[in-house]
Design an enzyme around this catalytic site. Structure first.
Site, short mmCIF file in Angstrom:
data_model
loop_
_atom_site.label_atom_id
_atom_site.label_comp_id
_atom_site.label_asym_id
_atom_site.label_seq_id
_atom_site.Cartn_x
_atom_site.Cartn_y
_atom_site.Cartn_z
N ALA A 27 0.86 -1.18 0.00
CA ALA A 27 0.00 0.00 0.00
C ALA A 27 0.90 1.23 0.00
O ALA A 27 2.11 1.14 0.21
CB ALA A 27 -0.92 0.01 1.22
N LYS A 28 0.30 2.38 -0.24
CA LYS A 28 1.04 3.64 -0.15
C LYS A 28 0.04 4.77 0.00
O LYS A 28 -1.10 4.68 -0.49
CB LYS A 28 1.88 3.88 -1.41
CG LYS A 28 3.07 4.80 -1.16
CD LYS A 28 4.15 4.09 -0.36
CE LYS A 28 5.39 4.96 -0.20
NZ LYS A 28 6.48 4.22 0.47
#
Length: 429
Positions: A118-119
């Site tokens: 994720a980011k």
């Protein structure tokens, strides 16, 4: 208001972010071709599972208001909850966040950490905002994405422009909404709030471990070898320290304000004190002024790009003279530059391997939070070293067996592990 980004937001068309995403997808395409996967598997792995774009109204200290834009992209859940940093930068785009989330998926798989990638990102220049304003931005952003995060869902961590204070604000905001303290919702927190010893320097330690292995692979003795480090932030600063402590000569460093050099080797502890006092490497006593782009082209044994994406590209790759490049930043080398480096026999240790120390120790922090049992600094660092050594050996073995460059071998290994998890789980419904 929170909006699911079914269609790309306008900022996703900005060229740099789009270019980074194209690079990430190109690497994935190469890996799926090597593995013999069909287009359906490629599309599944190239497409984020979930992404949100949120507006963040901010009341400035002077009473004025502005509206910022934030993103969170959850790329893959096949091997576990999503994991990835949160960056504050004026250059944040949705496509950049998509690319970084994909790279996080590969990084976790390569290091055998039970997470997906994720980011997150907020388009803001933190240098132009007070600490109180940054806290308000963080708490509003956390409130907007809180239905999607949690210790078993998605665990943010620090990145460019954020730090342990940011993670403490996120953890507190989420905990207030849940009605009880949830230490495991973020990693990279202060030690007194459930952070792990060794987390602040973990990425840099991982970079140093891989750098020493890369130099050994090239028959270069670490003690006395020369290095240039681009970037003197969270990753570059401590990487320079660990390289110098091992006996290497760090002959050049840079930050966003400029670059300096000393062919005799910079006094890294004194340089750190100078940066603490002045905010920049510029003006360090006894050093020579160096053009920032020239640092990348110095004749050194080791080059560590530890700043931003795309700094090694078709425009400068032929002038790079380093014998080994170890990527401290995410995506610093474009595919065109990779091809030049292969042709010129320059070893490149890819980001998903070299800078994975941070996510490894984030995993250790998450484990400690869930157990309410804390490890010593020596335990953390020895466990990190073991993980990095195993990953280096795995990538080298795969590279030799398949006749691939290290980046391609690392991506193939990671993609295979994620695809296997996906195929074993099957599709629902």
């Amino acid at each position: 208001m929170t909006a699911v980004a079914d269609a790309p937001a306008p900022q996703s068309t900005i060229a740099p972010g789009a270019s980074v995403l194209a690079d990430a997808r190109s690497q994935l395409r190469t890996a799926t071709d090597v593995l013999g996967y069909d287009r359906g598997v490629y599309e599944m792995l190239a497409t984020p599972r979930r992404e949100v774009t949120v507006s963040i109204p901010l009341r400035r200290d002077d009473g004025t208001h502005e509206v910022l834009v934030g993103h969170r992209v959850q790329h893959n859940f096949s091997r576990g909850p999503a994991k990835g940093g949160l960056r504050y930068s004026p250059d944040v785009t949705l496509d950049e966040v998509r690319a970084l989330a994909m790279w996080m998926t590969w990084k976790c798989a390569l290091l055998d950490v039970p997470y997906g990638g994720a980011k997150g990102g907020v388009r803001i220049d933190p240098r132009e905002h007070s600490q109180a304003e940054l806290e308000r931005v963080t708490r509003r952003y956390t409130s907007e994405i809180s239905p999607l995060i949690g210790p078993e869902r998605d665990i943010p961590a620090p990145d460019i422009g954020t730090d342990e204070n940011t993670m403490a604000w996120m953890m507190d905001t989420y905990s207030v909404q849940q009605g009880h303290t949830v230490l495991g919702v973020t990693t990279g927190k202060p030690i007194s709030l459930g952070g792990s010893l060794g987390r602040a320097t973990a990425t840099s330690r991982g970079v140093a471990h891989v750098a020493f292995a890369a130099l050994a692979d090239r028959g270069i003795t670490v003690h006395g070898a020369t290095a240039a480090v681009q970037g003197f932030g969270k990753v570059g600063r401590y990487t320079a320290r660990f390289l110098a402590e091992a006996g290497m000569k760090v002959v050049a460093v840079s930050d966003q304000y400029g670059a300096i050099a000393d062919e005799r080797g910079l006094d890294v502890p004194a340089l750190e004190a100078h940066v603490d006092a002045t905010g920049s490497v510029v003006g360090f006593t006894g050093s020579d002024v160096l053009d920032g782009s020239a640092l990348l082209e110095l004749d050194v044994d080791l080059l560590v790009p530890a700043a931003v994406e795309g700094v090694l590209n078709a425009g400068n790759a032929e002038r790079v003279k380093a014998k080994a490049i170890v990527e401290g930043a995410n995506g610093p080398t474009t595919p065109e530059a990779d091809e030049v480096f292969r042709r010129n026999d320059i070893l490149v240790a890819p980001d998903i391997l070299a800078n994975a120390g941070g996510v490894v120790v984030s995993y250790f922090e998450w484990v400690q939070s869930s157990q309410a049992f804390w490890w010593s600094a020596d335990e953390v660092e020895s466990r990190l070293a073991a993980r990095m050594d195993i990953a280096w050996r795995d990538v080298n073995t795969a590279a030799r067996q398949r006749g691939l460059a290290l980046r391609d071998a690392a991506t193939v290994l990671a993609v295979e592990r994620v695809a296997q998890a996906h195929l074993l789980r099957g599709l629902y419904p």
